[in-house]
Scaffold this motif. Structure first.
Motif, PDB file in Angstrom:
ATOM      1  N   ARG B 185       0.827  -1.202   0.000  1.00  0.00           N
ATOM      2  CA  ARG B 185       0.000   0.000   0.000  1.00  0.00           C
ATOM      3  C   ARG B 185       0.865   1.257   0.000  1.00  0.00           C
ATOM      4  NH1 ARG B 185      -2.879  -0.923   4.276  1.00  0.00           N
ATOM      5  NH2 ARG B 185      -2.225   0.709   5.703  1.00  0.00           N
ATOM      6  N   VAL B 186       0.392   2.230  -0.717  1.00  0.00           N
ATOM      7  CA  VAL B 186       1.112   3.497  -0.844  1.00  0.00           C
ATOM      8  C   VAL B 186       0.159   4.638  -0.509  1.00  0.00           C
ATOM      9  CG1 VAL B 186       2.029   5.095  -2.565  1.00  0.00           C
ATOM     10  CG2 VAL B 186       2.825   2.746  -2.526  1.00  0.00           C
ATOM     11  N   LEU B 187       0.653   5.588   0.276  1.00  0.00           N
ATOM     12  CA  LEU B 187      -0.117   6.791   0.555  1.00  0.00           C
ATOM     13  C   LEU B 187       0.518   7.928  -0.249  1.00  0.00           C
ATOM     14  CD1 LEU B 187      -0.172   6.568   4.476  1.00  0.00           C
ATOM     15  CD2 LEU B 187      -1.690   5.424   2.846  1.00  0.00           C
ATOM     16  N   ALA B 188      -0.297   8.732  -0.845  1.00  0.00           N
ATOM     17  CA  ALA B 188       0.260   9.818  -1.669  1.00  0.00           C
ATOM     18  C   ALA B 188      -0.402  11.133  -1.311  1.00  0.00           C
ATOM     19  CB  ALA B 188       0.054   9.521  -3.149  1.00  0.00           C
ATOM     20  N   ARG B 189       0.381  12.188  -1.415  1.00  0.00           N
ATOM     21  CA  ARG B 189      -0.140  13.517  -1.112  1.00  0.00           C
ATOM     22  C   ARG B 189       0.444  14.506  -2.115  1.00  0.00           C
ATOM     23  NH1 ARG B 189       1.847  16.977   3.983  1.00  0.00           N
ATOM     24  NH2 ARG B 189       0.777  18.911   3.469  1.00  0.00           N
ATOM     25  N   LEU B 190      -0.400  15.391  -2.567  1.00  0.00           N
ATOM     26  CA  LEU B 190       0.022  16.355  -3.581  1.00  0.00           C
ATOM     27  C   LEU B 190      -0.363  17.763  -3.196  1.00  0.00           C
ATOM     28  CD1 LEU B 190       0.427  14.139  -5.820  1.00  0.00           C
ATOM     29  CD2 LEU B 190      -0.636  15.799  -7.307  1.00  0.00           C
ATOM     30  N   GLU B 191       0.570  18.672  -3.374  1.00  0.00           N
ATOM     31  CA  GLU B 191       0.193  20.076  -3.334  1.00  0.00           C
ATOM     32  C   GLU B 191      -0.209  20.436  -4.756  1.00  0.00           C
ATOM     33  OE1 GLU B 191       0.419  22.403  -0.464  1.00  0.00           O
ATOM     34  OE2 GLU B 191       0.101  20.367   0.231  1.00  0.00           O
ATOM     35  N   ARG B 192      -0.631  21.670  -4.967  1.00  0.00           N
ATOM     36  CA  ARG B 192      -1.061  22.049  -6.315  1.00  0.00           C
ATOM     37  C   ARG B 192       0.077  21.869  -7.309  1.00  0.00           C
ATOM     38  NH1 ARG B 192      -3.211  26.350  -3.544  1.00  0.00           N
ATOM     39  NH2 ARG B 192      -1.341  27.516  -4.051  1.00  0.00           N
ATOM     40  N   LEU B 193      -0.196  21.203  -8.405  1.00  0.00           N
ATOM     41  CA  LEU B 193       0.792  21.085  -9.469  1.00  0.00           C
ATOM     42  C   LEU B 193       0.611  22.246 -10.432  1.00  0.00           C
ATOM     43  CD1 LEU B 193       0.825  17.298 -10.397  1.00  0.00           C
ATOM     44  CD2 LEU B 193       2.518  18.576  -9.122  1.00  0.00           C
ATOM     45  N   THR B 194       1.684  22.589 -11.150  1.00  0.00           N
ATOM     46  CA  THR B 194       1.571  23.670 -12.129  1.00  0.00           C
ATOM     47  C   THR B 194       0.721  23.188 -13.303  1.00  0.00           C
ATOM     48  OG1 THR B 194       3.642  22.940 -13.065  1.00  0.00           O
ATOM     49  CG2 THR B 194       3.726  24.791 -11.549  1.00  0.00           C
ATOM     50  N   LYS B 195       0.336  24.166 -14.120  1.00  0.00           N
ATOM     51  CA  LYS B 195      -0.566  23.870 -15.241  1.00  0.00           C
ATOM     52  C   LYS B 195       0.041  22.787 -16.142  1.00  0.00           C
ATOM     53  CE  LYS B 195      -3.301  26.402 -18.595  1.00  0.00           C
ATOM     54  NZ  LYS B 195      -3.396  27.617 -19.382  1.00  0.00           N
ATOM     55  N   ASN B 196      -0.789  21.995 -16.718  1.00  0.00           N
ATOM     56  CA  ASN B 196      -0.399  20.942 -17.661  1.00  0.00           C
ATOM     57  C   ASN B 196       0.422  19.822 -17.024  1.00  0.00           C
ATOM     58  OD1 ASN B 196      -1.652  22.346 -19.737  1.00  0.00           O
ATOM     59  ND2 ASN B 196       0.218  23.534 -20.146  1.00  0.00           N
ATOM     60  N   GLY B 212      -4.170  17.552  -7.200  1.00  0.00           N
ATOM     61  CA  GLY B 212      -3.861  18.082  -5.872  1.00  0.00           C
ATOM     62  C   GLY B 212      -4.767  17.446  -4.850  1.00  0.00           C
ATOM     63  N   THR B 213      -4.259  16.542  -4.043  1.00  0.00           N
ATOM     64  CA  THR B 213      -5.125  15.795  -3.145  1.00  0.00           C
ATOM     65  C   THR B 213      -4.296  14.894  -2.235  1.00  0.00           C
ATOM     66  OG1 THR B 213      -7.039  14.327  -3.107  1.00  0.00           O
ATOM     67  CG2 THR B 213      -5.397  13.870  -4.740  1.00  0.00           C
ATOM     68  N   ALA B 214      -4.973  14.083  -1.429  1.00  0.00           N
ATOM     69  CA  ALA B 214      -4.298  13.059  -0.624  1.00  0.00           C
ATOM     70  C   ALA B 214      -5.100  11.775  -0.757  1.00  0.00           C
ATOM     71  CB  ALA B 214      -4.229  13.503   0.835  1.00  0.00           C
ATOM     72  N   PHE B 215      -4.425  10.715  -1.034  1.00  0.00           N
ATOM     73  CA  PHE B 215      -5.135   9.462  -1.257  1.00  0.00           C
ATOM     74  C   PHE B 215      -4.198   8.285  -1.008  1.00  0.00           C
ATOM     75  CE2 PHE B 215      -3.339   8.189  -5.401  1.00  0.00           C
ATOM     76  CZ  PHE B 215      -2.668   9.348  -5.728  1.00  0.00           C
ATOM     77  N   SER B 216      -4.778   7.077  -1.027  1.00  0.00           N
ATOM     78  CA  SER B 216      -3.940   5.885  -0.884  1.00  0.00           C
ATOM     79  C   SER B 216      -4.293   4.905  -1.992  1.00  0.00           C
ATOM     80  CB  SER B 216      -4.178   5.229   0.482  1.00  0.00           C
ATOM     81  OG  SER B 216      -5.452   4.637   0.525  1.00  0.00           O
ATOM     82  N   VAL B 226      -8.313   4.979  -2.092  1.00  0.00           N
ATOM     83  CA  VAL B 226      -9.096   5.678  -1.076  1.00  0.00           C
ATOM     84  C   VAL B 226      -8.730   7.161  -1.123  1.00  0.00           C
ATOM     85  CG1 VAL B 226      -9.610   5.883   1.385  1.00  0.00           C
ATOM     86  CG2 VAL B 226      -9.090   3.649   0.405  1.00  0.00           C
ATOM     87  N   VAL B 227      -9.727   8.035  -1.092  1.00  0.00           N
ATOM     88  CA  VAL B 227      -9.473   9.481  -1.209  1.00  0.00           C
ATOM     89  C   VAL B 227      -9.789  10.166   0.119  1.00  0.00           C
ATOM     90  CG1 VAL B 227     -10.051  11.593  -2.457  1.00  0.00           C
ATOM     91  CG2 VAL B 227     -10.066   9.384  -3.645  1.00  0.00           C
ATOM     92  N   ALA B 228      -8.793  10.850   0.651  1.00  0.00           N
ATOM     93  CA  ALA B 228      -9.004  11.578   1.908  1.00  0.00           C
ATOM     94  C   ALA B 228      -9.274  13.057   1.660  1.00  0.00           C
ATOM     95  CB  ALA B 228      -7.779  11.432   2.805  1.00  0.00           C
ATOM     96  N   GLU B 229      -8.694  13.590   0.574  1.00  0.00           N
ATOM     97  CA  GLU B 229      -8.894  15.010   0.263  1.00  0.00           C
ATOM     98  C   GLU B 229      -8.949  15.183  -1.243  1.00  0.00           C
ATOM     99  OE1 GLU B 229      -5.946  17.577   1.810  1.00  0.00           O
ATOM    100  OE2 GLU B 229      -6.744  17.531   3.849  1.00  0.00           O
TER     101      GLU B 229
END
Lengths: 173, 374
Positions: B185-196, B212-216, B226-229
C-alpha cells in the motif's frame, strides 16, 4: 572629438547652458525670431566639431555669433561694416563711452561671477529681461535659487564699482 | 529700490540691456530641444542612450540639481540597470515554479525506517536511508514493519507502508509524474501542481490520477483507491471504466471498478502522510531537519495507531469474520422457531444480547432452544 562620447557630452553641456543666451543675443541684433534661431543653429553647428577643443565656450560662442550675425546682416546691407554693426542703436554723449566700457568690463570680469552658470543667469535676467523662473529653467535652477544668485552677483558688481570710486549704483543713473 | 533693480536700470541707460519680448522667450525651450535633436541626429550621435538620458538630464537640471550631461547619462544608465534587474528578478520569481526546485528530476527519501531497499535500473540493490535520492526507473521495497517517505520537489510526497513495492516510472521530468505500486500500500499527497502537469499512481488493475489531493492506493487481490482530500480519477486498466472519487470515497478494482464509502480506518491511515509537512528544499536540508521529520513521523504513526485501535474497538463488526476477530469465537444460537442465529453473545439474563453482523440483537431467553460455539 565631437564624434566621441566625451565630445558629445561636452557639447550637450555647453549647448544646454548657452542656447538661450546665444538665441537672445542673436534676437537682440536681428530682431526676428526665425533669424535668431537660424543664427543660433549656425553657431552651435560650428561649435559641435570643436566642443572638446574650445577652452572657454562663452567667448567663442559670442565671437562666432558676431561673425554669423554680420554675415546675415551683410546680405541685407552689403556695405555694412563690423564697427557699424557693433555701434548700432548706441548714441554716444560726453563720458558715456567711458562709463559704458567700465560697466562692460565689470560684466566681463570673472571675479564678479562664481561660475559660468552665474554669469549666464545674470545675462539672461539683466541683459535679456528673462524672469527668474525662465532663467532658472534654462540653467537648471529653481526660481528662488536664481533670484538669490542674481542678488549676490549684483552685490559683487556694486563692490566692483566701489573699488573704482563709484560708491552707489544710483550715481551711474 | 534694491541693488539688483538699480543695476538693471544702469544697464538700460548704457544700452547694455536688450530685452527679448516674452513671445520670443516662450519658444526658446522648445527650439532648444528640437535643435539639439537635429544636430545630434545629423552627426549620428543620437543613440538610444542619449535619447533616454536627455529628458532625465533636463529634469534633474529643472529640479535645480547641478549635474552635467555625463552624470545625467550615468544616472540614466544606472536607473535602466535597476529597471532591468527588477524586471529580470520579477521574471525569475514568476517563472520559479517552472524551474528548480519545482521541477527536479529525482526524489529524495525524507524518512526511512526498518528494511528499505532501493533497486536501480541495473538491478543493483542498496539499503535506503533518509537523504538518499530516488531517480526515474528506481524501485523501493519495504520489509515487515518498515516504511519510507519519498518527496519529489515540494509538491509530491509518497509513503510506502510495510511490505510494499513502488517503482518511480517518471518523476517531475515528464508532464505526468507516475509511480507504480507493485505490492502493498502506498499513501500519496500532492500540493497544487503547475498547469499541464499531473500525477498518477498505478496499481496492477487501476490507475489513480490527480492534480492536488491526498489518497492511498493498495495493491492486493483487489486494488483499492481511497481518497481523503480532493478528487481522484480512477481508471480500470483492462475495462477502461473510470470513476471520479471525491473526499471520503473509495474504489475497489478487481474485474471492474466498484465505488464505496471509505472506512474510517482507511481514512485514518492516509493521515500518516497528510499530517507530515513537506521538507523545504529536501536536497539541501540538514540532518537535523531530517531527524525532526523522523520524530514527527513516528509520533504521528503512534497517534494514528491509537486512533485506529480505538476505532476498531468501538466499531460494530460488520461480518462474522470481524466478529470472530473481535471476540475470538462465533456463538450459534438455535431457536424454537427453527431459526439459527450466529454472532457473539455479550449479555445474558431475561434476554440474550448478541452481536450479529452490523448490529445488536436481543433474543428472549424463553425462545432459545440450544446454544453452542463454532
Amino acid at each position: 572629438m565631437a564624434g566621441t562620447a566625451e565630445g558629445r557630452d561636452l557639447f550637450i553641456d555647453v549647448y544646454e547652458r548657452y542656447y538661450a543666451l546665444i538665441y537672445s543675443a542673436a534676437y537682440a541684433r536681428l530682431g526676428h525670431e526665425d533669424d535668431a534661431k537660424d543664427a543660433a543653429q549656425e553657431v552651435f553647428i560650428r561649435f559641435y566639431g570643436k566642443a572638446a577643443e574650445v577652452r572657454e565656450p562663452r567667448p567663442w560662442l559670442y565671437g562666432t555669433l558676431r561673425n554669423v550675425v554680420f554675415d546675415m546682416m551683410k546680405k541685407k546691407k552689403p556695405d555694412l561694416t563690423v564697427g557699424e554693426m557693433d555701434d548700432m542703436g548706441v548714441t554716444y554723449i560726453n563720458g558715456f563711452r567711458d562709463t559704458r566700457l567700465m560697466i562692460q568690463e565689470a560684466l566681463e570680469s570673472d571675479a564678479n561671477f562664481i561660475d559660468e552658470n552665474d554669469r549666464a543667469l545674470f545675462e539672461l535676467v539683466a541683459s535679456y529681461d528673462f524672469t527668474y523662473r525662465e532663467a532658472g529653467e534654462e540653467l537648471g535652477m529653481s526660481e528662488r535659487q536664481a533670484k538669490y544668485r542674481f542678488g549676490l552677483t549684483a552685490r559683487r558688481i556694486a563692490g566692483y564699482f566701489r573699488g573704482r570710486g563709484i560708491e552707489k549704483l544710483e550715481d551711474l543713473l | 529700490m534694491n541693488g539688483a533693480e538699480t543695476l538693471i536700470l544702469v544697464l538700460e541707460k548704457y544700452h547694455l540691456r536688450q530685452p527679448v519680448p516674452p513671445r520670443a522667450r516662450a519658444g526658446i525651450a522648445r527650439a532648444r530641444k528640437e535643435m539639439l535633436t537635429r544636430i545630434l541626429q545629423q552627426s549620428g550621435n543620437l543613440s538610444l542612450g542619449v535619447r533616454t538620458a536627455l529628458p532625465l538630464f533636463r529634469a534633474l537640471r529643472g529640479m535645480g540639481m547641478p549635474v552635467n550631461f555625463r552624470q545625467g547619462r550615468m544616472i540614466s544608465s544606472a536607473l535602466a540597470a535597476v529597471v532591468v534587474c527588477v524586471l529580470t528578478a520579477g521574471a525569475f520569481v514568476a517563472s520559479w515554479p517552472l524551474l528548480s526546485p519545482a521541477r527536479p528530476d529525482r526524489g529524495v527519501v525524507v524518512f526511512a525506517t526498518g528494511e528499505v531497499t532501493r533497486t536501480g535500473a541495473d538491478g543493483a540493490s542498496t539499503m535506503l536511508k533518509a537523504r538518499d535520492v530516488l531517480e526515474r526507473g528506481y524501485t523501493i521495497t519495504t520489509g515487515d514493519n518498515a516504511a519510507a517517505i519519498v518527496q519529489v520537489g515540494e509538491t509530491i510526497m509518497v509513503r510506502l507502508m510495510a511490505r510494499s513495492e513502488l517503482a518511480a516510472d517518471t518523476l517531475l521530468d515528464a508532464p505526468d509524474s507516475a509511480f507504480s505500486v507493485k505490492a502493498g500500500r502506498v499513501l500519496a499527497r500532492l500540493e497544487r501542481l503547475t498547469k499541464n502537469r499531473s500525477f498518477s499512481v498505478k496499481a496492477p488493475t487501476a490507475v489513480a490520477s490527480v492534480r492536488g489531493t491526498a489518497f492511498s492506493v493498495a495493491s492486493g487481490e483487489v486494488d483499492t483507491v481511497v481518497v481523503a482530500e480532493g478528487a481522484v480519477s480512477v481508471k480500470h486498466v483492462k475495462t477502461g471504466g473510470a470513476l471520479s472519487l471525491g473526499k471520503g470515497r473509495a474504489a475497489d478494482s478487481g474485474t471492474d471498478l466498484k465505488e464505496r464509502p471509505a472506512t474510517e480506518a482507511e481514512l485514518l491511515e492516509i493521515g500518516r502522510i497528510l499530517r507530515i509537512p513537506f521538507v523545504k528544499r529536501p536536497e539541501t536540508a540538514t540532518p537535523a531537519e531530517f531527524d525532526a521529520l523522523a520524530a514527527l513521523v513516528r509520533k504521528t504513526d503512534a497517534e494514528i495507531d491509537t486512533e485506529i485501535r480505538k476505532f476498531q474497538a468501538d466499531v460494530m463488526p460488520r461480518t462474522l469474520e470481524e466478529i470472530r476477530a473481535k471476540y475470538g469465537r462465533i456463538d450459534v444460537v438455535h431457536l424454537y422457531s427453527g431459526e439459527t442465529v450466529r454472532g457473539a453473545v455479550v449479555g445474558r439474563g431475561a434476554a440474550l444480547k448478541m452481536v450479529v453482523p452490523g448490529r445488536y440483537r436481543l433474543i428472549p431467553a424463553g425462545s432459545v432452544r440450544q446454544t453452542g460455539t463454532e
